[in-house]
Design an enzyme around this catalytic site. Structure first.
Site, PDB file in Angstrom:
ATOM      1  N   ASP A  71       0.518  -1.476  -0.407  1.00  0.00           N
ATOM      2  CA  ASP A  71       0.243   0.457   0.148  1.00  0.00           C
ATOM      3  C   ASP A  71       1.128   1.423   0.166  1.00  0.00           C
ATOM      4  O   ASP A  71       1.743   0.959   0.639  1.00  0.00           O
ATOM      5  CB  ASP A  71      -0.966   0.020   0.980  1.00  0.00           C
ATOM      6  CG  ASP A  71      -1.846   0.752   0.763  1.00  0.00           C
ATOM      7  OD1 ASP A  71      -2.527   0.917  -0.285  1.00  0.00           O
ATOM      8  OD2 ASP A  71      -2.347   1.780   1.683  1.00  0.00           O
ATOM      9  N   GLY A 155       0.219   8.959 -11.482  1.00  0.00           N
ATOM     10  CA  GLY A 155      -0.365   9.009 -10.190  1.00  0.00           C
ATOM     11  C   GLY A 155       0.522  10.306 -10.562  1.00  0.00           C
ATOM     12  O   GLY A 155       0.101  11.851 -10.960  1.00  0.00           O
ATOM     13  N   ARG A 183       8.733   2.493  -2.894  1.00  0.00           N
ATOM     14  CA  ARG A 183       8.459   0.184  -3.050  1.00  0.00           C
ATOM     15  C   ARG A 183       9.227  -0.146  -3.528  1.00  0.00           C
ATOM     16  O   ARG A 183       9.389  -1.312  -2.954  1.00  0.00           O
ATOM     17  CB  ARG A 183       7.441   0.049  -4.971  1.00  0.00           C
ATOM     18  CG  ARG A 183       6.498  -0.888  -4.529  1.00  0.00           C
ATOM     19  CD  ARG A 183       5.547  -0.968  -5.695  1.00  0.00           C
ATOM     20  NE  ARG A 183       5.482   0.448  -6.416  1.00  0.00           N
ATOM     21  CZ  ARG A 183       4.000   1.413  -6.025  1.00  0.00           C
ATOM     22  NH1 ARG A 183       3.021   1.503  -5.413  1.00  0.00           N
ATOM     23  NH2 ARG A 183       4.264   2.935  -7.416  1.00  0.00           N
TER      24      ARG A 183
HETATM   25  P1  IMP Z   1      -1.753   1.787  -4.184  1.00  0.00           P
HETATM   26  O1  IMP Z   1      -0.525   1.073  -3.079  1.00  0.00           O
HETATM   27  O2  IMP Z   1      -1.571   0.654  -5.713  1.00  0.00           O
HETATM   28  O3  IMP Z   1      -3.240   1.713  -3.063  1.00  0.00           O
HETATM   29  O4  IMP Z   1      -1.472   3.259  -5.205  1.00  0.00           O
HETATM   30  C1  IMP Z   1      -2.345   4.318  -3.874  1.00  0.00           C
HETATM   31  C2  IMP Z   1      -2.181   5.266  -4.935  1.00  0.00           C
HETATM   32  O5  IMP Z   1      -0.892   6.448  -4.686  1.00  0.00           O
HETATM   33  C3  IMP Z   1      -2.146   5.682  -6.312  1.00  0.00           C
HETATM   34  O6  IMP Z   1      -3.095   5.717  -6.977  1.00  0.00           O
HETATM   35  C4  IMP Z   1      -0.817   6.803  -6.775  1.00  0.00           C
HETATM   36  O7  IMP Z   1      -2.418   8.057  -6.312  1.00  0.00           O
HETATM   37  C5  IMP Z   1       0.017   7.248  -4.972  1.00  0.00           C
HETATM   38  N1  IMP Z   1       0.856   6.173  -5.550  1.00  0.00           N
HETATM   39  C6  IMP Z   1       1.849   5.452  -5.211  1.00  0.00           C
HETATM   40  N2  IMP Z   1       3.170   4.978  -5.152  1.00  0.00           N
HETATM   41  C7  IMP Z   1       3.171   6.659  -6.781  1.00  0.00           C
HETATM   42  C8  IMP Z   1       4.135   6.585  -6.917  1.00  0.00           C
HETATM   43  O8  IMP Z   1       5.532   6.370  -7.776  1.00  0.00           O
HETATM   44  N3  IMP Z   1       4.003   7.751  -7.720  1.00  0.00           N
HETATM   45  C9  IMP Z   1       2.784   8.311  -8.368  1.00  0.00           C
HETATM   46  N4  IMP Z   1       2.434   8.233  -7.279  1.00  0.00           N
HETATM   47  C10 IMP Z   1       2.144   7.242  -6.214  1.00  0.00           C
END
Ligand code: IMP
Length: 199
Positions: A71, A155, A183
């Protein structure tokens, strides 16, 4: 025979990144698509870690295999760490990132660089069939830029500026971003934890 690890994502980009980082381990990495899981898991946690654990445990209970889940999100200090765990849901799940990013730029209008500090955070959880749960995390520090710039990534990348690199994360190659990203860092730590457990 290779041991299986399920990575709880439907996102093929993330899956490719995980496979690349874990390739030196003797494991087969499967996605939710590979196990035909199509439901949405509600992210009800208050922290990235809690949400990663919820996802990993939900799938482990169903599949009875080792499951990893992540997450992540963006914390902006000037906005009291918003959007945080709501990063994907900020202004509505279906709102474009062009609108989300422009709204953030507007909210930070006139704010000097030393108050524009921000970070991407990623938590990864592993749930094992014996009940063990472990988590790792990674961050990348930057500032919110003054304009939308760059067309790589996704994003919030086009407004996340890295002063040390003189560019936004949307201007880095995917290889470079994976090397220094929240990540990538969390995954490298998780790989060490898996190695300690004989993977
Ligand atoms: P999830 O971990 O896939 O739920 O991502 C959560 C949200 O955080 C994404 O939809 C993006 O809005 C933002 N996010 C997470 N990692 C990144 C990144 O590496 N670049 C840009 N946005 C990010």
């Amino acid at each position: 025979m290779k041991r299986k690890i399920i990575f709880a994502t439907g996102n093929q980009g993330k899956l490719a990144e995980v496979k690349e980082i874990l390739k030196s381990l003797h494991v087969e990495v499967l996605s939710l698509r590979d196990i035909s899981f199509e439901k949405v898991i509600e992210e009800t946690g208050a922290t990235f870690e809690e949400n990663a654990i919820i996802k990993a445990k939900t799938i482990m209970d169903i599949a009875n295999e080792v499951v990893l889940a992540d997450d992540s999100g963006l914390e902006i200090d000037f906005l009291n760490k918003e959007p945080g765990v709501y990063s994907a849901r900020y202004l509505g799940e279906d709102t474009s990132y062009d609108i989300k990013n422009n709204t953030i730029l507007e909210r930070l209008k006139g704010v000097p660089d030393d108050k524009r500090t921000a970070r991407f955070v990623c938590a990864i959880a592993a749930a094992f069939p014996n009940g063990e749960i472990i988590t790792t995390s990674g961050t990348i520090e930057g500032i919110i830029g003054h304009e939308i710039i760059g067309d790589h990534g996704f994003g919030y990348d086009p407004i996340f500026y890295l002063p040390d690199y003189g560019c936004s994360t949307a201007q880095l190659s995917m290889e470079m971003k994976n090397k220094i990203s929240h990540r990538g860092r969390a995954l490298e730590k998780m790989k060490e934890e898996l190695e300690k457990r004989g993977f």
